[in-house]
Design a protein around this motif. Structure first.
Motif, PDB file in Angstrom:
ATOM      1  N   GLN A   1       0.884  -1.269  -0.069  1.00  0.00           N
ATOM      2  CA  GLN A   1       0.013  -0.065  -0.084  1.00  0.00           C
ATOM      3  C   GLN A   1       0.751   1.117   0.008  1.00  0.00           C
ATOM      4  O   GLN A   1       0.407   2.207  -0.566  1.00  0.00           O
ATOM      5  CB  GLN A   1      -1.036  -0.141   1.102  1.00  0.00           C
ATOM      6  N   SER A   2       1.794   1.331   0.730  1.00  0.00           N
ATOM      7  CA  SER A   2       2.802   2.396   0.723  1.00  0.00           C
ATOM      8  C   SER A   2       3.505   2.609  -0.578  1.00  0.00           C
ATOM      9  O   SER A   2       4.058   3.680  -0.923  1.00  0.00           O
ATOM     10  CB  SER A   2       4.146   2.156   1.921  1.00  0.00           C
TER      11      SER A   2
ATOM     12  N   THR B   1       6.060   9.615  -2.236  1.00  0.00           N
ATOM     13  CA  THR B   1       6.993   9.469  -1.319  1.00  0.00           C
ATOM     14  C   THR B   1       7.752  10.955  -1.046  1.00  0.00           C
ATOM     15  O   THR B   1       7.961  11.212  -2.244  1.00  0.00           O
ATOM     16  CB  THR B   1       7.888   8.319  -1.197  1.00  0.00           C
TER      17      THR B   1
END
Length: 178
Positions: free
Chosen positions: A50-51, A56
């Motif tokens: 999911q990350s 980011t």
């Protein structure tokens, strides 16, 4: 969407001995610990996948100082003086999921986590059901033993009564032997 049974469904019998047996089994059964470990691993994997779906952002900063000896660098170029350097970096990254591959990976990881959770619950239910079934069979065996002992005691009392009737001349010896 079916609901799972309550975690402590066996407590409907209000039997403290059964409760203690099941609590001990749940705390020490290795396959339940393994199933729960698989749940945690699958949930961690789903979180990692999911990350990767979103952007980011990262950053770093640094500050350093250096003194160069005048024997290496002449004073006109900064020798024997303290020189400072500072850096600040920011990183932004976003891999856009045009074809849905990352989303599919995430959905698969979530599905595996849910499957591991179901397997863990099924293992718990199987263990508690088997233990409850064995406990009920054990209780039935003891109850049957009690009934058999009561029947044997009644038969002995009937025989004693019949022996008394034979001694009093009310029945024959053949009836007593039968």
């Amino acid at each position: 969407t079916a609901a799972w049974p309550q975690q402590d469904w066996w407590q409907a019998w209000h039997d403290p001995q059964l409760n203690a047996l099941i609590d001990a089994a749940l705390q020490s059964h290795p396959s339940l610990a393994q199933a729960q470990a698989r749940v945690h691993a699958a949930q961690a994997q789903a979180g990692g996948v999911q990350s990767d779906l979103g952007p980011t952002l990262g950053g770093s900063a640094g500050y350093s100082g250096v003194r160069l000896p005048s024997t290496l660098v002449p004073a006109s170029m900064g020798g024997a003086s303290l020189q400072y350097n500072s850096d600040v970096l920011f990183r932004f990254n976003w891999d856009i999921d045009l074809w849905g591959g990352k989303r599919a990976q995430w959905e698969a990881a979530v599905g595996q986590a849910q499957a591991a959770q179901i397997e863990s619950q099924a293992a718990r239910i199987s263990l508690t059901a088997a233990l409850t079934r064995a406990y009920a069979q054990w209780a039935t065996a003891w109850a049957s033993r009690d009934v058999a002992q009561a029947n044997a005691q009644r038969a002995q009392q009937a025989q004693a009564l019949l022996a008394l009737r034979v001694r009093q001349g009310l029945d024959s010896q053949i009836t007593l032997e039968q």
